[in-house]
Write a protein that holds these residues in place. Structure first.
Motif, PDB file in Angstrom:
ATOM      1  N   VAL A  84      71.326  47.573  44.879  1.00 53.16           N
ATOM      2  CA  VAL A  84      72.503  47.723  44.015  1.00 53.16           C
ATOM      3  C   VAL A  84      73.199  49.051  44.298  1.00 53.16           C
ATOM      4  CG1 VAL A  84      73.178  48.077  41.600  1.00 53.16           C
ATOM      5  CG2 VAL A  84      71.703  46.170  42.212  1.00 53.16           C
ATOM      6  N   GLN A  85      72.421  50.106  44.547  1.00 54.06           N
ATOM      7  CA  GLN A  85      72.988  51.436  44.795  1.00 54.06           C
ATOM      8  C   GLN A  85      73.869  51.483  46.035  1.00 54.06           C
ATOM      9  OE1 GLN A  85      72.616  52.882  41.687  1.00 54.06           O
ATOM     10  NE2 GLN A  85      72.706  54.674  42.971  1.00 54.06           N
ATOM     11  N   ARG A  86      73.616  50.596  46.969  1.00 57.45           N
ATOM     12  CA  ARG A  86      74.455  50.571  48.187  1.00 57.45           C
ATOM     13  C   ARG A  86      75.924  50.331  47.842  1.00 57.45           C
ATOM     14  NH1 ARG A  86      71.930  46.333  52.117  1.00 57.45           N
ATOM     15  NH2 ARG A  86      74.142  45.953  52.153  1.00 57.45           N
ATOM     16  N   PHE A  87      76.147  49.572  46.780  1.00 61.93           N
ATOM     17  CA  PHE A  87      77.525  49.255  46.381  1.00 61.93           C
ATOM     18  C   PHE A  87      77.961  50.023  45.139  1.00 61.93           C
ATOM     19  CE2 PHE A  87      75.723  45.565  48.535  1.00 61.93           C
ATOM     20  CZ  PHE A  87      76.634  45.422  49.570  1.00 61.93           C
ATOM     21  N   THR A  90      64.294  51.771  31.981  1.00 60.16           N
ATOM     22  CA  THR A  90      63.376  51.288  30.947  1.00 60.16           C
ATOM     23  C   THR A  90      61.962  51.154  31.504  1.00 60.16           C
ATOM     24  OG1 THR A  90      65.183  50.089  29.875  1.00 60.16           O
ATOM     25  CG2 THR A  90      62.938  49.415  29.311  1.00 60.16           C
ATOM     26  N   LEU A  91      61.857  50.568  32.677  1.00 61.30           N
ATOM     27  CA  LEU A  91      60.545  50.383  33.299  1.00 61.30           C
ATOM     28  C   LEU A  91      59.921  51.730  33.670  1.00 61.30           C
ATOM     29  CD1 LEU A  91      58.536  48.249  34.049  1.00 61.30           C
ATOM     30  CD2 LEU A  91      59.736  47.904  36.195  1.00 61.30           C
ATOM     31  N   ALA A 117      57.934  48.784  41.559  1.00 67.81           N
ATOM     32  CA  ALA A 117      58.233  48.803  43.001  1.00 67.81           C
ATOM     33  C   ALA A 117      59.259  47.721  43.346  1.00 67.81           C
ATOM     34  CB  ALA A 117      56.956  48.610  43.810  1.00 67.81           C
ATOM     35  N   LYS A 118      59.086  46.548  42.767  1.00 64.89           N
ATOM     36  CA  LYS A 118      60.029  45.449  43.013  1.00 64.89           C
ATOM     37  C   LYS A 118      61.411  45.790  42.432  1.00 64.89           C
ATOM     38  CE  LYS A 118      60.245  40.464  42.854  1.00 64.89           C
ATOM     39  NZ  LYS A 118      59.524  39.242  42.568  1.00 64.89           N
ATOM     40  N   MET A 119      61.415  46.324  41.227  1.00 66.20           N
ATOM     41  CA  MET A 119      62.676  46.691  40.584  1.00 66.20           C
ATOM     42  C   MET A 119      63.362  47.814  41.355  1.00 66.20           C
ATOM     43  SD  MET A 119      64.894  46.173  38.233  1.00 66.20           S
ATOM     44  CE  MET A 119      64.045  44.986  37.238  1.00 66.20           C
ATOM     45  N   LYS A 120      62.573  48.718  41.918  1.00 72.64           N
ATOM     46  CA  LYS A 120      63.137  49.824  42.700  1.00 72.64           C
ATOM     47  C   LYS A 120      63.854  49.302  43.944  1.00 72.64           C
ATOM     48  CE  LYS A 120      61.827  54.185  44.772  1.00 72.64           C
ATOM     49  NZ  LYS A 120      60.717  54.982  45.264  1.00 72.64           N
ATOM     50  N   GLU A 121      63.293  48.262  44.560  1.00 69.80           N
ATOM     51  CA  GLU A 121      63.966  47.635  45.708  1.00 69.80           C
ATOM     52  C   GLU A 121      65.311  47.062  45.288  1.00 69.80           C
ATOM     53  OE1 GLU A 121      61.448  44.715  47.566  1.00 69.80           O
ATOM     54  OE2 GLU A 121      59.842  46.172  47.910  1.00 69.80           O
ATOM     55  N   GLN A 122      65.342  46.389  44.134  1.00 68.24           N
ATOM     56  CA  GLN A 122      66.605  45.839  43.630  1.00 68.24           C
ATOM     57  C   GLN A 122      67.584  46.966  43.345  1.00 68.24           C
ATOM     58  OE1 GLN A 122      65.425  43.618  40.170  1.00 68.24           O
ATOM     59  NE2 GLN A 122      65.178  41.706  41.327  1.00 68.24           N
ATOM     60  N   TYR A 123      67.085  48.041  42.769  1.00 64.72           N
ATOM     61  CA  TYR A 123      67.923  49.183  42.442  1.00 64.72           C
ATOM     62  C   TYR A 123      68.543  49.780  43.705  1.00 64.72           C
ATOM     63  CZ  TYR A 123      69.298  53.763  40.653  1.00 64.72           C
ATOM     64  OH  TYR A 123      70.014  54.881  40.324  1.00 64.72           O
ATOM     65  N   VAL A 168      70.627  46.352  36.347  1.00 63.36           N
ATOM     66  CA  VAL A 168      69.500  46.824  37.146  1.00 63.36           C
ATOM     67  C   VAL A 168      69.221  48.301  36.853  1.00 63.36           C
ATOM     68  CG1 VAL A 168      68.698  47.268  39.498  1.00 63.36           C
ATOM     69  CG2 VAL A 168      69.781  45.093  38.946  1.00 63.36           C
ATOM     70  N   SER A 169      70.263  49.103  36.719  1.00 65.13           N
ATOM     71  CA  SER A 169      70.076  50.528  36.420  1.00 65.13           C
ATOM     72  C   SER A 169      69.358  50.714  35.089  1.00 65.13           C
ATOM     73  CB  SER A 169      71.422  51.245  36.378  1.00 65.13           C
ATOM     74  OG  SER A 169      72.036  51.216  37.634  1.00 65.13           O
ATOM     75  N   THR A 170      69.739  49.941  34.086  1.00 63.17           N
ATOM     76  CA  THR A 170      69.096  50.019  32.774  1.00 63.17           C
ATOM     77  C   THR A 170      67.650  49.555  32.849  1.00 63.17           C
ATOM     78  OG1 THR A 170      71.215  49.652  31.682  1.00 63.17           O
ATOM     79  CG2 THR A 170      69.240  49.245  30.372  1.00 63.17           C
TER      80      THR A 170
END
Length: 144
Positions: A58-61, A77-78, A49-55, A71-73
């Protein structure tokens, strides 16, 4: 409320009880309980869930974000780790089976009234019965 409606509501409640008491629903509740009790799985879910927020940030840009590839990798992986965790996989399987049972019940009820009734059954792209023609796929979806 007419007599017909009250009988129909009673029968609906009986159907709901039958679904709730079915082996599929029992398996779902059991797998959900095991998942909730599994500390490792809960930690994985929280990390995801935390990594998804970061993703999403990042996706905004897109690829112009400096951490895009990292982050995508990490998210992929997670996600793979989640998918192969025994209790998570069991829960997802049980959840899908219960969803299928509920969809089948919905279809039976709707189609007993009319074949033209549209039943929301999930992703219409993969749902062969949701297309009523004119989808533009050239008939490959099975529509008429």
């Amino acid at each position: 409320m007419s007599l017909d409606q009250s009988v129909l509501l009673e029968q609906s409640l009986a159907l709901a009880d039958m679904v709730a008491d079915s082996s599929v629903a029992i398996a779902y509740r059991e797998s959900k309980y095991h998942l909730e009790q599994d500390e490792e799985a809960q930690k994985l879910i929280a990390r995801f869930a935390k990594m998804k927020e970061q993703y999403e940030e990042v996706q905004r840009f897109g690829k112009y974000h400096p951490d895009f590839h990292t982050v995508s990798t990490q998210v992929r992986t997670l996600k793979r780790e989640l998918d192969f965790h025994e209790n998570i996989a069991q829960f997802k399987k049980a959840e899908k089976e219960l969803e299928n049972l509920l969809m089948e019940c919905s279809k039976i009820i709707a189609y007993s009234v009319s074949e033209q009734i549209k039943v929301p059954t999930g992703n219409p792209f993969f749902d062969e019965s949701s297309c009523s023609g004119g989808c533009g796929s050239g008939g490959s979806c099975g529509c008429a």
